[in-house]
Design a protein around this motif. Structure first.
Motif, short mmCIF file in Angstrom:
data_model
loop_
_atom_site.label_atom_id
_atom_site.label_comp_id
_atom_site.label_asym_id
_atom_site.label_seq_id
_atom_site.Cartn_x
_atom_site.Cartn_y
_atom_site.Cartn_z
N UNK A 1 0.80 -1.22 0.00
CA UNK A 1 0.00 0.00 0.00
C UNK A 1 0.84 1.28 0.00
N UNK A 2 2.11 1.17 0.38
CA UNK A 2 3.00 2.34 0.33
C UNK A 2 3.48 2.63 -1.09
N UNK A 3 3.31 1.67 -1.99
CA UNK A 3 3.85 1.79 -3.34
C UNK A 3 2.79 1.83 -4.43
N UNK A 4 1.53 1.65 -4.06
CA UNK A 4 0.47 1.52 -5.06
C UNK A 4 -0.62 2.56 -4.81
N UNK A 5 -1.04 3.17 -5.88
CA UNK A 5 -2.18 4.07 -5.83
C UNK A 5 -3.25 3.47 -6.75
N UNK A 6 -4.43 3.26 -6.21
CA UNK A 6 -5.55 2.68 -6.96
C UNK A 6 -6.45 3.81 -7.46
N UNK A 7 -6.77 3.77 -8.73
CA UNK A 7 -7.72 4.72 -9.31
C UNK A 7 -8.89 3.90 -9.84
N UNK A 8 -10.02 3.97 -9.17
CA UNK A 8 -11.15 3.11 -9.52
C UNK A 8 -12.31 3.88 -10.12
N UNK A 9 -12.26 5.19 -10.10
CA UNK A 9 -13.36 5.96 -10.71
C UNK A 9 -12.87 7.33 -11.12
#
Length: 195
Positions: free
Chosen positions: A187-195
């Protein structure tokens, strides 16, 4: 096709760099295994199927040839920056390995794709080498030291002006395993874009 995903995950997470001081010196890796490592390297992804890699494999007396070449080139070109310890390491380290594989980038003559894409492809090939090496229970190490970035070294490895030497992959049986490694939380390395 079905694969044992847990085994693949375990292999990826337990892959380690194994350095010359950890090698079982004098113990040779079977050539059939070296060929399999290199074959797997050639299955790396590469844009436009350029397959931009070239490997020069040193073993037996070839290790001494590599060691002498890189140490003497370093001595010749280092001038005031010469360090005896570096010179001695360049002479000694290749002889500790079973094989040393020069990792080369052969540029597509048409230069259809940016150079960084070909460097990325060669890097993927090296990851395949690392994973195959680990699967066989062997030690591997990608180093970019020594003569890696010297234009004057290209001819020795059969490289042209546009080609690059990207380092060396040391291969050996392991005497002293590398310690476990850790990674930061995902979670420190990933950014989720879901919308």
């Amino acid at each position: 096709m079905e694969y044992n995903v847990e085994e693949i995950n375990r292999l990826i997470r337990h892959r380690r760099s194994v350095f010359p001081k950890q090698y079982a010196e004098g113990k040779t890796v079977d050539e059939a295994i070296v060929r399999q490592i290199l074959e797997n390297a050639t299955w790396a992804p590469n844009h436009g199927q350029t397959e931009p890699w070239k490997f020069v494999v040193f073993s037996g007396e070839g290790l001494q040839k590599l060691a002498t070449f890189q140490a003497e080139l370093y001595k010749k070109e280092s001038a005031a920056n010469f360090k005896e310890a570096t010179y001695q390491n360049l002479l000694a380290n290749p002889l500790k390995a079973s094989h040393v594989i020069a990792i080369c980038l052969k540029r597509d003559p048409n230069k259809k794709f940016p150079e960084q894409e070909e460097i990325a492809a060669v890097s993927c090939a090296v990851q395949n080498m690392y994973l195959t090496t680990a699967a066989y229970g062997l030690g591997g190490y990608w180093t970019t030291g020594g003569v890696t970035y010297k234009a004057s070294a290209k001819e020795f490895f059969g490289l042209g002006e546009d080609d690059k030497l990207l380092g060396f992959f040391y291969l050996a049986h392991v005497a002293v395993p590398s310690p476990d490694s850790k990674r930061k939380p995902l979670d420190e390395k990933v950014e989720w874009v879901k919308s």
